[in-house]
Design an enzyme around this catalytic site. Structure first.
Site, short mmCIF file in Angstrom:
data_model
loop_
_atom_site.label_atom_id
_atom_site.label_comp_id
_atom_site.label_asym_id
_atom_site.label_seq_id
_atom_site.Cartn_x
_atom_site.Cartn_y
_atom_site.Cartn_z
N CYS A 86 51.74 104.27 69.49
CA CYS A 86 51.55 104.40 68.04
C CYS A 86 50.27 103.72 67.60
O CYS A 86 49.63 104.15 66.63
CB CYS A 86 52.77 103.85 67.29
SG CYS A 86 53.24 102.18 67.77
N HIS A 111 55.87 98.41 65.27
CA HIS A 111 55.43 99.80 65.15
C HIS A 111 54.21 99.86 64.24
O HIS A 111 54.10 99.14 63.25
CB HIS A 111 56.57 100.65 64.58
CG HIS A 111 56.24 102.11 64.48
ND1 HIS A 111 55.89 102.86 65.59
CD2 HIS A 111 56.19 102.95 63.41
CE1 HIS A 111 55.65 104.10 65.20
NE2 HIS A 111 55.83 104.18 63.89
#
Length: 1025
Positions: A98, A347
């Site tokens: 990510c 994340h």
């Protein structure tokens, strides 16, 4: 419907009044529950397994009535993977990529960077403009990825090509800021080699600014500037509330004094000075790195600063530029977010402003969300990081400002670039890249057609199955019938599984018919329905009305009747055996069998009943296989206690008694296969002969034991034993035998009637394959003597006469001048001895699972709470801590003495020094004494010290960075080294000294994440590999 257990009882209730020979067809049908009423729909919540006529609750409800065609498939609409009009394309997260996806989206929305990278320079691509062009280099993959993000028909694309070209580990989270620096540096280096000047300087033009480090001498006032370039400004956020404070601190004066004084070339000496950073020019795209991930000196690891920082939508950098008073306004174009409280997990997402429409979008890997009202919205992202420990309230933001505790990079675009040329918002994809995009779009369209076709096939198949079920389900109830498996019917009605052929083989009894016990797992359907099902799906064998097994029903009837009659017969037999037999004719029965005959009969009946039960599909009389050992234990029958090994009547009269013929006839009904011996039966002649021979051998063994004991009385009583530690003066030679031989011989002397005589001395146990002795004089002094026994010469003479000796072993003392020399015969085999020692040492350092003890100490000398052993030791452990005699050497079972496959002798590590006899033969247990404050851990030799520290952290609640480990006074410091290389062997005691705990225990969350040393982007394409 009644419960299954009630149906089972009702099926066999008729056996109370019907004998096996009187069974009729109606009784067989009752046993198979043919006449049990069928259940109606809605009457049962689930299917009645005990009722073969219940066809409710087997999955039919899903097919009866109208069905939505979407239930016939599990294929998503392929159009859901299609890109919507006027939207952007997402990027697939390949595991932990990510952080890559966020930067790729930010760089893609830099229109000038994208346009420059599209320039069709053959050297940039490294490939001529052929029809079969495929991207190979990192830059070529980036070109192709940008083209797909711009013109792909997919909702999201796979960045695997670029990630593989970079050599990134898709399963490991990396430092996003470091990735940004390295990737731009790699891109700049590649583009600088191009001939086109627009390509050579695109990174500098977009991201590069000029600054200088200026040092001013406090003594003479001389200024020494050091020019430098920057691609991003790294701003410290600790202790600050807004972006202006961060930039101000970045540019503030730094005092150089004390040991950090500056060498002034004018003064020609070290002087106090002031140093500051001056910004001379700023790039078109200004990257501001908020230093959220910092190194904690106390913990030795990175941690995340969850500090709220306020930043504006429009940033005026004019006041910070050196020598320029005019405004220099930047507009916020991207915010990169890290969600999570730890620096080692979380994340990454990106909020990016569209340069053409000024709309804000949130890029979260595959998912893209457009913000409402052309405004940046971060509120929902800030809720993710809230924890119980940190409930900091979000400060209020003024209009035109945003506040975040998760933003780690802010991207600002210079406003003058936006207003320069409206045509700059149009970026055309070159033809060679457009062909690749069109090829990928064709593949996507083909995939969509294929998925749509599969959906249509599944729907057509489901509709056909719907019609089939509606047709056949109405035909299932019947008068004329066949049996099919319940599980098969369920799978037939379950559209998610493939319908296989009908298999009735598991329902067969030993006679090849339907077993009565399996009728609850089958269903009775009409012959017409059965014909259709078997014709369409095949299978067998077919089980119709003729498949009801009369033999199984008759056998079950006999067993159940005997069970009911057993209580009455038990009372009658008990009364009959109270007195002696009146007639001369009688039968021998075992007293033990007679006492427990009721239980044996019940077990026999249950065994007979088990034979009538299902036999796993075996036919022709085959039953379940029973192992020999299990058979001997479970097949014990009546009267086996008076049966000898030869199959005759036992010679032990005390274990049997006579019963009348009437009693025996009743017992015989329950035990038809029991051994039968009438009153005139003679005992087994072979047993009588063996009994006589056994008494003679016992007398001989007693005489032999008495003679050997009197000849070797001191050896038996362990008195006056020679030792190696203090050589006896009266002799210069001693003989050696295995301690195992002495122990076995003593057993025989103590119990000659119950123990086999010892006939030989196996000295070969102490020799190597070459016939050499395995121990040295010194090794026997240090512990190897625990495996041998020393004999006086007179005792050796007796041993040589009474026993067969394969190889004499002796140790001699020879005086040479003032020194004494010890000789062993046979001589030591040095090759095998060295190999044996080497194997011992290697085994100590190549273990897969072993116990080590970690002992916590409070200072350098004192062990914590070392007053005594732990009080919570188990009973068996406490027993082992006491003094005990020499461990019994029982061949290979002895833990300290085992013969290896090559005939050598294995010795356990760290044995306690021991002599061979007398009081010195008593030794203390070598079992480790576990102290308070000490814990046992299971480790392996190839485990690293870092991993051991993680185990210790869980056991003692001491963080790895607070642990100081040592073994035998030697410190263990190399976290990457294995325990074997550090000399940690089984049963080692490792001392743990803990540093004072740190104040911030939030860092402990990061420690759990860091079990292996960080390698960053080592070995990837970002570093030129």
């Amino acid at each position: 419907m009644a419960p299954r257990v009630h149906l089972d009882k009702a099926a066999w209730r008729w056996v109370e009044s019907v004998r096996p020979e009187d069974i009729q067809r109606e009784h067989i049908e009752i046993a198979y529950r043919i006449c049990v009423p069928a259940c109606k729909r809605g009457a049962c919540r689930r299917n009645c397994k005990g009722n073969p006529n219940c066809l409710v609750g087997i999955g039919e409800h899903a097919w009866l009535g109208e069905i939505d065609e979407n239930t016939f498939h599990n294929i998503d609409d392929p159009n859901s993977e299609r890109r919507d009009k006027n939207t952007f394309v997402g990027l697939t997260n390949l595991g932990a990529t990510c952080y890559v996806n966020t930067f790729l989206q930010v760089w893609f929305h830099n229109l000038e960077l994208r346009r420059t990278l599209y320039l069709p320079d053959s050297q940039l691509r490294g490939y001529p403009r052929y029809t079969h062009y495929e991207p190979r280099s990192i830059c070529e993959h980036l070109q192709y990825l940008f083209a797909l993000l711009q013109n792909s028909n997919r909702r999201y694309i796979d960045p695997s090509g670029l990630v593989k070209a970079l050599g990134l580990d898709t399963g490991q989270q990396q430092d996003a800021q470091e990735f940004s620096k390295l990737f731009l540096s790699l891109l700049e280096d590649t583009l600088s080699k191009q001939k086109n000047p627009n390509l050579q300087n695109v990174i500098q033009q977009q991201f590069c600014g000029q600054m200088s480090y200026v040092t001013v001498c406090n003594q003479c006032g001389r200024a020494s500037p050091l020019p430098s370039r920057f691609y991003e400004l790294e701003l410290n956020i600790q202790g600050h509330k807004n972006l202006t404070e961060c930039v101000t601190e970045f540019l503030k004066d730094e005092k150089l004094d004390g040991d950090n004084r500056y060498f002034c070339e004018s003064c020609q000496s070290k002087q106090n000075a002031t140093r500051r950073i001056k910004l001379h020019s700023l790039p078109r795209t200004l990257n501001l790195q908020l230093m959220r991930f910092v190194f904690d000196r106390q913990t030795g690891h990175k941690k995340k600063l969850n500090t709220f920082i306020s930043f504006p939508e429009q940033l005026n950098m004019g006041p910070f530029l050196e020598g320029k008073d005019e405004p220099c306004v930047y507009e916020l174009s991207a915010v990169l977010i890290h969600r999570g409280v730890s620096a080692y997990s979380g994340h990454y997402i990106a909020h990016v402003r569209d340069a053409r429409t000024s709309d804000w979008y949130k890029f979260n890997d595959e998912e893209i969300e457009k913000m409402e009202g052309k405004k940046l919205q971060l509120g929902i992202e800030e809720d993710i990081a809230e924890t119980v420990k940190s409930q900091t309230r979000k400060p209020k933001c003024s209009k035109g400002y945003h506040c975040s505790r998760n933003a780690y990079m802010l991207v600002y675009k210079c406003q003058r670039d936006e207003d320069a040329d409206p045509m700059d918002t149009n970026v055309e994809v070159p033809g060679f890249l457009e062909r690749l995009v069109e090829r990928d779009n064709r593949k996507f369209e083909e995939w969509c057609l294929e998925m749509a076709d599969m959906r249509k096939q599944s729907v057509d198949k489901g509709k056909a199955k719907h019609e089939e079920v509606k047709e056949l389900y109405e035909l299932l109830p019947a008068d004329d019938y066949e049996f099919v498996p319940l599980e098969w019917l369920k799978k037939w009605l379950d559209d998610s599984t493939v319908t296989k052929e009908i298999d009735n083989s598991n329902f067969l009894c030993s006679h090849g018919k339907l077993h009565p016990d399996k009728v609850g797992e089958a269903k009775r359907i009409s012959l017409r329905a059965a014909e259709i099902l078997f014709e369409r799906y095949g299978g067998g064998p077919r089980l119709d009305g003729s498949a009801l097994c009369e033999e199984c029903v008759g056998q079950r009837c006999r067993v159940l009747r005997l069970k009911n009659q057993l209580a009455e017969d038990y009372k009658e037999v008990t009364n009959l055996i109270k007195g002696p037999p009146k007639s001369e004719s009688g039968f021998w029965v075992g007293k033990s069998s007679l006492r427990s005959w009721r239980q044996l009969a019940l077990e026999q009946l249950e065994e007979d009943e088990e034979e009538t039960k299902h036999s796993n599909g075996k036919t022709n009389g085959e039953g379940p296989e029973i192992s020999a050992t299990k058979g001997e234990e479970e097949m014990k029958t009546f009267n086996e206690d008076i049966l000898c090994w030869h199959g005759g009547l036992s010679i032990l009269e005390s274990e049997r008694r006579l019963v009348t013929e009437e009693v025996w006839s009743k017992l015989r009904v329950y035990f038809p296969k029991a051994p039968q011996f009438n009153q005139l039966q003679e005992p087994c002649q072979q047993c009588l002969r063996l009994e006589r021979e056994g008494k003679e051998n016992e007398a001989l063994n007693r005489m032999m034991a008495s003679e050997q004991k009197s000849s070797l009385i001191n050896l038996f009583q362990e008195k006056n034993r020679p030792t190696l530690t203090k050589w006896p003066e009266e002799t210069d030679i001693l003989y050696i035998v295995p301690l195992f031989f002495v122990e076995e011989w003593r057993k025989f002397i103590r119990r000659p009637a119950k123990t086999t005589p010892v006939s030989s001395v196996g000295n070969s146990l102490l020799l190597c394959p070459h016939g050499g002795f395995m121990f040295t004089y010194d090794s026997m002094l240090k512990g190897d003597a625990q495996h041998i026994a020393l004999l006086w010469p007179s005792e050796w003479d007796v041993i040589s006469r009474h026993f067969l000796v394969d190889q004499p072993i002796s140790i001699c003392r020879i005086s040479e001048g003032l020194s004494l020399i010890m000789f062993v015969y046979p001589e030591l085999c040095r090759e095998c001895r060295e190999g044996f020692i080497f194997q011992q040492q290697r085994d100590m350092r190549e273990y897969a699972q072993a116990t080590v003890y970690v002992r916590k100490v409070t200072d350098d000398k004192r062990i914590m709470k070392d007053a005594g052993p732990e009080m919570n030791v188990s009973g068996s452990d406490a027993e082992d801590e006491r003094e005990e005699p020499v461990a019994k050497v029982d061949g290979e079972r002895d833990p300290d003495f085992s013969q290896l496959s090559d005939g050598t002798v294995g010795v356990v590590s760290n044995p306690a020094p021991v002599a061979s006899g007398g009081k010195s033969g008593i030794r203390r247990s070598t079992r480790h004494r576990k102290l308070r404050g000490e814990k046992a851990l299971i480790v392996s030799a190839n485990q690293t010290l870092k991993e051991l520290k993680i185990q210790i952290m869980h056991a003692f609640s001491v963080a790895p960075f607070d642990q100081n480990l040592s073994i035998d006074g030697r410190c263990l410091t190399d976290d990457s080294a294995t325990l074997g290389s550090l000399g940690v062997i089984p049963e080692s005691v490792i001392c743990l000294k803990a540093d004072e705990p740190i104040a911030d225990y939030a860092a402990m969350d990061d420690v759990y994440q860091v079990c292996m040393p960080e390698e960053g982007f080592k070995g990837t394409g970002l570093l030129g590999h």
